[in-house]
Design an enzyme around this catalytic site. Structure first.
Site, mmCIF file in Angstrom:
data_model
loop_
_atom_site.group_PDB
_atom_site.id
_atom_site.type_symbol
_atom_site.label_atom_id
_atom_site.label_comp_id
_atom_site.label_asym_id
_atom_site.label_seq_id
_atom_site.Cartn_x
_atom_site.Cartn_y
_atom_site.Cartn_z
ATOM 1 C CB SER A 117 -3.724 10.732 -4.145
ATOM 2 O OG SER A 117 -2.814 9.713 -4.128
ATOM 3 C CE1 TYR A 130 -5.459 11.114 -9.317
ATOM 4 C CE2 TYR A 130 -3.411 10.516 -8.096
ATOM 5 C CZ TYR A 130 -4.808 10.684 -8.224
ATOM 6 O OH TYR A 130 -5.764 10.122 -7.532
#
Length: 241
Positions: A117, A130
């Site tokens: 990401s 995350y």
């Protein structure tokens, strides 16, 4: 990928949805589709896929796409939830990449895409772990990609921004405050990822706007970064909710 002529092995927890997807792909594209229903956040689930990767029918492209985020800041989280995030986002990626590369390096061909990401380039969501897990995926993939190159095998970290999937919905994360221009379409992300893989890139960041975001996260002074970053999902307010 089925439309491009690939034979597929699909892995997920939901056996019924897997079967439906496989049937649709077979009918639409006439390709072989194998399904494996297992939970990659467990050691037993990883073993099932590791055995498939070691089987005689070789896997030419491994895509580690499974991952989760948590709808809670770290201070309100639990060790069990955080460990599950690490098992899926980190441990499963490591185990399956290793299992896949063992076969690929022996054959001197193959590729691995680890879905990371753009959040992995900085601590952009205060209280969220995350981005830390995705920072590991990006660094891991870039490092392993360099060591796999001499064997004719490619490893790439794919680092998209917000993408229209069920990811946030399944995590129960409210995305209503996220501006529309920040969203990417999954098909566009896949197309750019495969182009970058063919080019031999170690890290792929789809679209110019997220390339700029990644550059900013990498090079901005930390004090400035921390001053301007916020959770665009709006899930952590002044009352901690």
């Amino acid at each position: 990928m089925a439309a491009d002529g690939w034979r597929l092995v699909l892995v997920a927890r939901d056996a019924d949805r897997l079967a439906d997807t496989a049937a649709e792909l077979r009918e639409r594209h006439g390709r072989d589709v194998e399904i494996i229903s297992t939970d990659l956040s467990t050691a037993d689930g990883c073993v099932v896929v590791e055995r498939r990767l070691a089987a005689d029918a070789p896997i030419d492209l491994l895509v580690n796409n499974a991952g989760i985020s948590l709808n809670k800041p770290f201070l309100r989280s639990s060790a069990e939830d955080e460990e599950r995030l690490l098992r899926l986002n980190v441990h499963a990626v490591m185990r399956l990449t290793l299992a896949g590369l063992r076969q690929m390096t022996e054959r001197r061909r193959g590729a691995v895409i680890n879905v990371s990401s753009v959040a992995g380039f900085g601590a952009v969501m205060p209280g969220s772990t995350y981005s830390a897990s995705k920072a590991w995926v990006s660094n891991f993939s870039e490092s392993i990609g360099q060591s796999a190159r001499p064997f004719g095998v490619r490893v790439m970290a794919l680092c998209p921004g917000y993408t229209r999937t069920e990811f946030h919905q399944r995590a129960g994360i409210n995305m209503s405050r996220t501006p529309g221009w920040m969203w990417l379409q999954a098909d566009d992300v896949v197309d750019e990822a495969l182009r970058d893989l063919r080019k031999g890139k170690l890290v792929s960041v789809p679209t110019w706007r997220y390339k700029l975001a990644a550059a900013g996260l990498r090079h901005a002074p930390l004090r400035l970064l921390h001053a301007v970053t916020r959770d665009t999902r709006g899930r952590i307010g002044r009352d901690g909710n």
